[in-house]
Motif scaffolding. Structure first.
Motif, short mmCIF file in Angstrom:
data_model
loop_
_atom_site.label_atom_id
_atom_site.label_comp_id
_atom_site.label_asym_id
_atom_site.label_seq_id
_atom_site.Cartn_x
_atom_site.Cartn_y
_atom_site.Cartn_z
N SER A 73 31.98 46.93 109.34
CA SER A 73 30.68 46.37 109.73
C SER A 73 30.38 45.03 109.04
CB SER A 73 29.54 47.34 109.40
OG SER A 73 29.70 48.55 110.09
N TRP A 74 31.05 44.76 107.91
CA TRP A 74 30.68 43.59 107.11
C TRP A 74 30.78 42.27 107.86
CZ3 TRP A 74 27.47 42.00 103.93
CH2 TRP A 74 27.57 40.73 103.38
N PRO A 75 31.81 41.99 108.65
CA PRO A 75 31.86 40.68 109.32
C PRO A 75 30.61 40.40 110.18
CG PRO A 75 34.00 41.72 109.43
CD PRO A 75 33.05 42.74 108.88
N VAL A 76 30.08 41.41 110.82
CA VAL A 76 28.85 41.22 111.61
C VAL A 76 27.65 41.11 110.68
CG1 VAL A 76 27.29 42.28 113.30
CG2 VAL A 76 29.78 42.32 113.68
N LEU A 77 27.56 41.99 109.67
CA LEU A 77 26.44 41.94 108.73
C LEU A 77 26.40 40.62 107.96
CD1 LEU A 77 26.53 45.54 107.28
CD2 LEU A 77 24.68 44.52 108.59
N ALA A 78 27.55 40.04 107.71
CA ALA A 78 27.62 38.78 106.97
C ALA A 78 26.96 37.64 107.73
CB ALA A 78 29.08 38.42 106.67
N GLU A 79 26.85 37.77 109.04
CA GLU A 79 26.29 36.72 109.89
C GLU A 79 24.97 37.10 110.55
OE1 GLU A 79 27.70 33.72 110.09
OE2 GLU A 79 29.30 34.40 108.74
N ALA A 80 24.64 38.37 110.56
CA ALA A 80 23.46 38.86 111.30
C ALA A 80 22.16 38.29 110.75
CB ALA A 80 23.41 40.39 111.26
N GLU A 81 21.28 37.88 111.63
CA GLU A 81 19.95 37.44 111.22
C GLU A 81 19.00 38.61 111.06
OE1 GLU A 81 18.26 34.24 113.50
OE2 GLU A 81 20.20 33.24 113.67
N ALA A 113 12.29 57.52 111.08
CA ALA A 113 11.61 56.23 111.06
C ALA A 113 12.67 55.14 111.21
CB ALA A 113 10.85 56.04 109.75
N TRP A 114 12.24 53.98 111.69
CA TRP A 114 13.16 52.85 111.79
C TRP A 114 12.42 51.56 111.46
CZ3 TRP A 114 11.80 49.06 115.21
CH2 TRP A 114 11.01 49.42 116.30
N LEU A 115 13.20 50.58 111.02
CA LEU A 115 12.70 49.24 110.75
C LEU A 115 13.67 48.23 111.35
CD1 LEU A 115 12.01 49.59 106.90
CD2 LEU A 115 10.27 49.54 108.72
N VAL A 116 13.16 47.12 111.78
CA VAL A 116 13.98 45.95 112.08
C VAL A 116 13.59 44.93 111.03
CG1 VAL A 116 14.44 44.07 113.70
CG2 VAL A 116 14.28 46.44 114.53
N CYS A 117 14.60 44.35 110.39
CA CYS A 117 14.37 43.45 109.27
C CYS A 117 15.15 42.15 109.44
CB CYS A 117 14.84 44.12 107.97
SG CYS A 117 14.06 45.71 107.63
N ARG A 118 14.55 41.07 108.98
CA ARG A 118 15.20 39.75 108.95
C ARG A 118 15.90 39.60 107.61
NH1 ARG A 118 13.91 34.96 106.75
NH2 ARG A 118 11.88 35.72 106.06
N VAL A 119 17.19 39.34 107.65
CA VAL A 119 17.97 39.18 106.42
C VAL A 119 17.53 37.90 105.71
CG1 VAL A 119 20.28 38.85 105.46
CG2 VAL A 119 19.93 40.46 107.36
N SER A 153 22.92 58.47 120.58
CA SER A 153 21.94 57.94 121.54
C SER A 153 21.22 56.76 120.89
CB SER A 153 20.95 59.05 121.91
OG SER A 153 19.98 58.55 122.79
N TRP A 154 21.25 55.61 121.56
CA TRP A 154 20.66 54.41 121.00
C TRP A 154 20.21 53.48 122.12
CZ3 TRP A 154 22.86 49.47 121.52
CH2 TRP A 154 24.12 49.45 122.13
N ARG A 155 19.48 52.44 121.72
CA ARG A 155 18.97 51.44 122.67
C ARG A 155 18.81 50.11 121.94
NH1 ARG A 155 15.22 54.18 120.22
NH2 ARG A 155 13.19 53.33 119.73
N PRO A 156 18.80 49.00 122.68
CA PRO A 156 18.51 47.71 122.04
C PRO A 156 17.04 47.65 121.64
CG PRO A 156 19.52 47.40 124.21
CD PRO A 156 19.17 48.85 124.07
N GLY A 157 16.76 47.15 120.44
CA GLY A 157 15.39 47.03 119.96
C GLY A 157 15.01 45.58 119.78
N PRO A 158 13.94 45.33 119.02
CA PRO A 158 13.53 43.95 118.74
C PRO A 158 14.70 43.14 118.18
CG PRO A 158 11.87 45.49 117.94
CD PRO A 158 13.05 46.31 118.37
N HIS A 159 14.80 41.89 118.59
CA HIS A 159 15.86 40.99 118.14
C HIS A 159 17.24 41.53 118.51
CE1 HIS A 159 12.92 38.52 116.06
NE2 HIS A 159 12.38 39.65 115.63
N ASP A 160 17.30 42.37 119.55
CA ASP A 160 18.55 42.95 120.06
C ASP A 160 19.25 43.85 119.04
OD1 ASP A 160 20.11 43.33 122.34
OD2 ASP A 160 21.58 41.82 121.71
N VAL A 161 18.53 44.32 118.03
CA VAL A 161 19.10 45.21 117.02
C VAL A 161 19.28 46.60 117.63
CG1 VAL A 161 18.63 46.39 114.83
CG2 VAL A 161 18.17 43.94 115.06
#
Length: 168
Positions: free
Chosen positions: A67-75, A122-128, A106-114
């Motif tokens: 997962s790191w290559p994506v996490l390294a760039e994810a906003e 519970a869930w959060l969407v966060c800006r790195v 089971s999943w879906r795209p959320g805010p900011h396509d996360v």
């Protein structure tokens, strides 16, 4: 290990010692997700609330993980608090080489396509906001931008190398 003369205790420099101590530390279980060419995610027991103002969280991510290559760039990243009914999901996201987003996940795209996982407590969407080097990991600091805490159930915890529910 060597003794520290002033304390008479062993110095920690041994990864096995650290692992054995932290096996005794019960931790909540979260799944961190991000979107690259496809969704990525991993199970984390290092999630921490850092500050309320602004609302910040942190988690550790191994730089050798798939997962790191994506996490390294994810906003933006998703943070999911798992319930005790989600032991299998925690195992899927902890397993190397697993197709983590294939059924039965089971999943879906959320805010900011996360990618957002269904059925979590519970869930959060966060800006790195930062990725801090820490050995073979990075500590990711992220500011909360969206979320929902309306899930039902009891939390999943990790203790002694196993996913467990809380006992009364």
């Amino acid at each position: 290990m060597t003794a520290t003369p002033e304390l008479g205790t062993p110095r920690v420099g041994n990864p096995d010692l650290l692992r054995s101590v932290f096996r005794r530390h019960a931790a909540g279980v979260a799944v961190i997700t991000a979107q690259g060419r496809g969704p990525v995610g991993f199970t984390a027991t290092s999630l921490t609330s850092v500050a309320a103002e602004p609302p910040l969280v942190s988690f550790g991510a191994g730089t050798g993980s798939s997962s790191w290559p994506v996490l390294a760039e994810a906003e933006h990243v998703g943070v999911h608090i798992l319930g005790e009914h989600q032991r299998e999901l925690a195992g899927t996201f902890a397993r190397s080489g697993a197709d983590r987003f294939a059924p039965p996940t089971s999943w879906r795209p959320g805010p900011h396509d996360v990618p957002l996982l269904d059925g979590v407590l519970a869930w959060l969407v966060c800006r790195v906001v930062a990725r801090v080097p820490a050995g073979d990991h990075r500590v990711v600091l992220a500011e909360v931008v969206a979320g929902d805490s309306a899930g039902a159930g009891r939390p999943l915890v990790y203790h002694q190398g196993r996913f467990n529910g809380l006992r009364d």
